[in-house]
Structure formats: C-alpha cells, structure tokens
Design an enzyme around this catalytic site. Sequence first.
Site, PDB file in Angstrom:
ATOM      1  N   HIS A  13     -25.989 -14.701 -57.665  1.00 13.68           N
ATOM      2  CA  HIS A  13     -25.909 -13.296 -57.236  1.00 13.68           C
ATOM      3  C   HIS A  13     -27.240 -12.826 -56.679  1.00 13.68           C
ATOM      4  O   HIS A  13     -28.295 -13.359 -57.004  1.00 13.68           O
ATOM      5  CB  HIS A  13     -25.490 -12.382 -58.400  1.00 13.68           C
ATOM      6  N   TYR A  26     -36.191 -16.720 -61.881  1.00 18.41           N
ATOM      7  CA  TYR A  26     -36.815 -15.528 -61.314  1.00 18.41           C
ATOM      8  C   TYR A  26     -38.325 -15.611 -61.440  1.00 18.41           C
ATOM      9  O   TYR A  26     -38.858 -16.200 -62.396  1.00 18.41           O
ATOM     10  CB  TYR A  26     -36.369 -14.276 -62.088  1.00 18.41           C
ATOM     11  N   TYR A  52     -27.878 -19.312 -63.533  1.00 18.73           N
ATOM     12  CA  TYR A  52     -28.810 -19.534 -64.646  1.00 18.73           C
ATOM     13  C   TYR A  52     -28.163 -19.106 -65.961  1.00 18.73           C
ATOM     14  O   TYR A  52     -27.281 -18.255 -65.980  1.00 18.73           O
ATOM     15  CB  TYR A  52     -30.130 -18.782 -64.412  1.00 18.73           C
ATOM     16  N   ARG A  79     -24.871 -16.891 -65.632  1.00 19.46           N
ATOM     17  CA  ARG A  79     -24.611 -15.896 -64.592  1.00 19.46           C
ATOM     18  C   ARG A  79     -24.203 -16.596 -63.297  1.00 19.46           C
ATOM     19  O   ARG A  79     -24.824 -17.576 -62.892  1.00 19.46           O
ATOM     20  CB  ARG A  79     -25.873 -15.063 -64.289  1.00 19.46           C
ATOM     21  N   HIS A 114     -29.290  -9.138 -56.391  1.00 16.11           N
ATOM     22  CA  HIS A 114     -29.322  -7.740 -56.827  1.00 16.11           C
ATOM     23  C   HIS A 114     -29.599  -6.833 -55.631  1.00 16.11           C
ATOM     24  O   HIS A 114     -30.488  -7.130 -54.818  1.00 16.11           O
ATOM     25  CB  HIS A 114     -30.442  -7.518 -57.851  1.00 16.11           C
TER      26      HIS A 114
END
Lengths: 155, 234
Positions: free
Chosen positions: B157, B105, B144, B154, B159
């Site tokens: 995905h 991110y 990640y 995770r 958000h």
Amino acid sequence: MNKLGQTPSQTIGPYFAYGLTPEQYKFDHKSLATPFLLDVKHNSKDLILLKGRVFDLHGAPVDDAMIEIWQVDQEGVFRTEPHEGFISIGRMGTGTVEGNLYEFTTCIPAPEKPGLAPAINMIVFMRGLLSHVYTRVYFDNLHMQGAQETVFFDF
Amino acid sequence: MNSSENKRDWESHPPLIAPGYKSTIYRGPSQPLIEVPELMKPGTGPIFGMESVSPLDHDLTKNGIKNGEPLGERIVVSGRVLNQNGQPLKNTLIEVWQANAAGRYVHKRDQHHAPLDPNFFGAGRCVTNDKGVFKFYTIKPGAYPWGNHPNAWRPNHIHFSVFGPNIGTRLVTQMYFPGDPLLDHDPIYLAVPEKSRERLISTFDLDLTEEGFALGYQFDIVLRGNHSTPFENE
C-alpha cells in the site's frame, strides 16, 4: 444527489513522520506544515503556546499521533500563505517532546464568524484511528472536554 | 448547496472502533460524534503548500538517491481528485509515504527485519493540476508483517494525505494494488464497509504504463461533498 461515493479513510499508521512531519523528526525532507503558526520574530506579543497530549482508553499518552490545527488569524482571515508572520495550518506529531506533548506556537484567533467564540479547529490522526476526528479548542469557560473523553465532532 | 451532501458518509468510511484492528478498541473514541450546528461548520478553505512543493517531490525514484537507483519495480501512480459531483479539484495538495520494495519504512521505529534502501526515502508530494490530476513515480512497496495478530501482514500500500477545498474534505487513506491476496486478511482494509472497499484499490492501466520504464496504476480519489477548490487568492 451526489454521483460518486467518497473514498474511504484509512489510518495514518505509525510511520507518517518522515512524510508529513519530517523536520520535527529530523528527517532530511522539508516540512510543509510545522508546529509554528506564529513567527515569534515577527510578533511575540500575541504569542500563545498550545500544548496537550492524546490519551488512549487506558490513560496512556499516545506517542504516535499527528495533530493538525486549523485556525483564522486575529483578523478572522484564514491564511494559507504566511501573512505578517502567521499561517493558518499547523502540524505536529506527539513523538518528539518529553511526555508526548504536542506544542504549537500560535495566537488566539478572532471568532471565525459573528456569534462564535474564538476557537482553534483540531484534527487527530493516529494508528488505531481508521478515520480522523475533529475537535475544537476554546479559550474560556467554554470547553469541549467531556466528563469521560474529549468531544469529537461530525459535520 | 445542500449541506447534508457535504457530510462524511459513514456508510463509506470505516467505523472508529473495528475490533479486528485491535488498537481501535483503545484508541477510537467510544462516545458518539456530536453534530455541529450550521453556524459552526467550516467555510471555504485552503489552497495550501503549493509554493513549497519542489520539482522532484513527485518522483520517489529520484528524491532519495544517494549513490545509485533505488531497487524494486518502478511504477507510475496517477489519478484525479474529484468531488462527489465528479468535478475535478485542482490545486489540491497530496502527500504520499510508503515502505520500500522490501517492505521497510525509513521511519526509525520500523524494526522489520528487511533491508533499507540507501537510495529510497519513500515520501513525496504534489499538487493536482487544472484537471485535478496528480502523478507520482515510485517503487512498488513491499508487504510487511505487523503485530495485530499471529502471522499478520499488511498488503502492499501507499499512504495518501489529501487536503481538498476545506477542513471537512481532509482525507488520509491508503491505496492498494489489484489482486493482492493479503487484502482478504487485512483488518485495516476489511474495516471499510464492503460496498466501498474497492475504491481503495488502484487499477492497472496499460495506457499509463510507460514502455520500457514503469507499470501504470490509476487511483482516483473522491472527496466528500460538492465543493470546488477556491481560486488562488480567493
């Protein structure tokens, strides 16, 4: 009967800031909602600062929550576009102000409906919260802090 | 309108405390939620943010470009926002954010040892059209690691943050990808009651796929209740 099932909630996670509160966190991306509901250049006499913190079970302040507040203006109207220096939705993360405060500039709303006390609706989103929770901020003896923890609503 | 039909359905949503996802134990409220009286229930709500959404906001493959194209697999993500009667919710703001193709991110706090992509920011937004349809172009996000338990990862995905007709329909969720082997090991996904988990998994859609350009994934979002979106200026 409702035909379709609701899409389940998931946590906002720790990395929402560049998408949802970018200006506050100094990302080069426009914020759609900010901590400033009332524009002080337009109206400073009704200004209030609404500040607070989010605590976890251990009493530690949470530094990655996102707070949204939704409120009507002093005429009791929900303003989705700026109107006389006021907009009804504010948003702030708890990761930029010392002490992990959220801090909104706004005004005390009119009662949303006759018979109700003036109140600001608040939504808490954070890592570790799989579904967001709602509470309300009152301005008098009426308040929603429980003995052990804030009262959250279902409706 | 039966107001009980507009409630949050706790048989569809994850509980506030799900011990497999450790931080819920000390961050989820331990006291039950209080049912609010009818008078205090929120009225109709907002069309919000429409004027603020700019033309490139829905194209994450372009909105972060500095000196070239972002790396990774280009995808199109589209779907409808509906109420529980299946009626489309138009003029609804959707905000998205995600990791890059390497699972990193942009957020300063993400210290995962994977490269940032100078040409990928990873956040966007759009407003649903008259048929309740939204569409984003982006890069398929990578998986990640995270610290919840040993060797925790995770699943891929994106958000989503969605407004809908009022404060009660507000939703923050995550869209997953079909066939991801990490789903069976992810306590955030597994916290959702089994019967509603699949609603979080997008479907691969060849009709949505753009030939020679990007794979298409379909993801419909159902917001609680039978409200409709208010008209502008209503």
